[in-house]
Write an enzyme that holds these catalytic residues in place. Structure first.
Site, PDB file in Angstrom:
ATOM      1  N   GLY A  12       0.830  -1.125  -0.001  1.00 53.12           N
ATOM      2  CA  GLY A  12      -0.184   0.060   0.059  1.00 53.12           C
ATOM      3  C   GLY A  12       0.996   1.290   0.171  1.00 53.12           C
ATOM      4  N   ASN A  14       1.286   3.210  -2.585  1.00 49.99           N
ATOM      5  CA  ASN A  14       0.351   4.165  -3.460  1.00 49.99           C
ATOM      6  C   ASN A  14      -0.564   4.648  -2.594  1.00 49.99           C
ATOM      7  OD1 ASN A  14       1.629   4.655  -6.358  1.00 49.99           O
ATOM      8  ND2 ASN A  14       1.687   1.964  -5.952  1.00 49.99           N
ATOM      9  N   ARG A  91      -6.112  -8.517  -7.956  1.00 48.18           N
ATOM     10  CA  ARG A  91      -7.030  -9.338  -8.582  1.00 48.18           C
ATOM     11  C   ARG A  91      -7.807  -8.527  -9.846  1.00 48.18           C
ATOM     12  NH1 ARG A  91      -8.453 -14.381  -6.270  1.00 48.18           N
ATOM     13  NH2 ARG A  91      -7.562 -14.291  -3.968  1.00 48.18           N
ATOM     14  N   ASN A 107      -6.432   2.711 -12.524  1.00 49.61           N
ATOM     15  CA  ASN A 107      -5.608   1.654 -12.207  1.00 49.61           C
ATOM     16  C   ASN A 107      -4.231   2.161 -12.195  1.00 49.61           C
ATOM     17  OD1 ASN A 107      -4.263  -0.634 -11.121  1.00 49.61           O
ATOM     18  ND2 ASN A 107      -4.190  -1.343 -13.473  1.00 49.61           N
ATOM     19  N   HIS A 109       0.027   1.282 -13.581  1.00 53.48           N
ATOM     20  CA  HIS A 109       0.613   0.208 -14.013  1.00 53.48           C
ATOM     21  C   HIS A 109       2.053   0.508 -14.048  1.00 53.48           C
ATOM     22  CE1 HIS A 109       1.105  -3.742 -15.829  1.00 53.48           C
ATOM     23  NE2 HIS A 109       2.080  -3.036 -16.860  1.00 53.48           N
TER      24      HIS A 109
HETATM   25  C1  GRF Z   1       3.005  -0.959  -7.703  1.00 51.23           C
HETATM   26  O1  GRF Z   1       3.914  -1.009  -8.433  1.00 51.23           O
HETATM   27  C2  GRF Z   1       1.791  -0.677  -8.952  1.00 51.23           C
HETATM   28  O2  GRF Z   1       2.036  -0.248 -10.058  1.00 51.23           O
HETATM   29  C3  GRF Z   1       1.407  -2.246  -9.065  1.00 51.23           C
HETATM   30  O3  GRF Z   1       1.501  -2.782  -7.940  1.00 51.23           O
HETATM   31  C4  GRF Z   1       2.283  -2.225  -7.053  1.00 51.23           C
HETATM   32  C5  GRF Z   1       1.686  -1.971  -5.885  1.00 51.23           C
HETATM   33  O4  GRF Z   1       2.675  -1.384  -4.772  1.00 51.23           O
HETATM   34  N1  GRF Z   1      -0.029  -2.280  -9.771  1.00 51.23           N
HETATM   35  P1  GRF Z   1       1.774  -0.749  -3.541  1.00 51.23           P
HETATM   36  O5  GRF Z   1       1.214  -1.776  -2.856  1.00 51.23           O
HETATM   37  O6  GRF Z   1       1.130   0.480  -3.655  1.00 51.23           O
HETATM   38  O7  GRF Z   1       3.304  -0.484  -2.499  1.00 51.23           O
END
Ligand code: GRF
Length: 202
Positions: A12, A14, A91, A107, A109
């Protein structure tokens, strides 16, 4: 001010970047709910520390992915969520969720879509030997990594990069780009045109 529901599965970081951006006034939003596909995800603790309601969904719930998404829709609606933000959510999102939040599921990526879709964008780019990769924020659709692109940022892969060092720089970009892209949405500047391309008003 928009109300966000965040979907996570893991650490988490992000989510944390979004929480921090809200707290610092860089993102006019409220995180109304955090749902995790794993009840032990560290990100749930980040949400709790910020006073955000959480819901952890067990592995059994996902035995029926459509039913899982119906539960998520119910929870998101009850929390008054307007946009669903996937942040390291491992998921697939399915029709019930996409139908409940049309063009409102976002989302991030860790590659420059449409290159290197899927669960291993960073490693796939590194192993392909490309010299430039980056980060993409996009609307999710039923074909997942193919939805309209909201924002991208490129970065050069250097001679002395390893998959780990590349991952670190990708994450650092994500943590700036995601709150920024969400702020464009919060400001009402994002629309999808007749060709399904995202236009961002100045
Ligand atoms: C990120 O690299 C995102 O782009 C990908 O999964 C990772 C998530 O990291 N979809 P976090 O859980 O936010 O640390």
């Amino acid at each position: 001010m928009i109300r966000l529901g965040v979907l996570i599965s893991g650490s988490g970081t992000n989510l944390q970047a979004i929480i921090d951006a809200v707290a610092e006034g860089r993102l006019d939003a409220e995180v109304a709910l955090v749902c995790s596909s794993r009840p032990d995800a560290y990100g749930l603790r980040r949400a709790q520390a910020a006073g955000i309601p959480t819901r952890g969904l067990s592995r059994e719930v996902y035995a029926d992915p459509l039913a899982a998404d119906r539960i998520i829709v119910e929870e998101m609606r009850a929390a008054g969520v307007e946009y669903v933000v996937m942040a390291g959510y491992m998921r697939m999102v399915t029709a019930p969720l996409l139908a409940a939040f049309p063009d409102r599921v976002v989302n991030i990526h860790p590659a420059l879509l449409p290159s290197f879709p899927g669960a291993h964008g960073i490693a796939d780019a590194f192993n392909a030997g490309v010299k430039v990769t980056g980060v993409t924020v996009h609307f999710a659709n039923e074909r997942y990594d193919e939805g309209p692109i909201i924002a991208q940022q490129a970065l050069a892969i250097e001679e002395d990069d390893s998959p780990e060092s590349l991952e670190e720089r990708i994450h650092a970009i994500e943590h700036v780009l995601y709150p920024q892209a969400l702020q464009y949405i919060a400001q009402g500047r994002v629309r999808i045109d007749e060709n399904r391309r995202v236009r961002i008003a100045k």
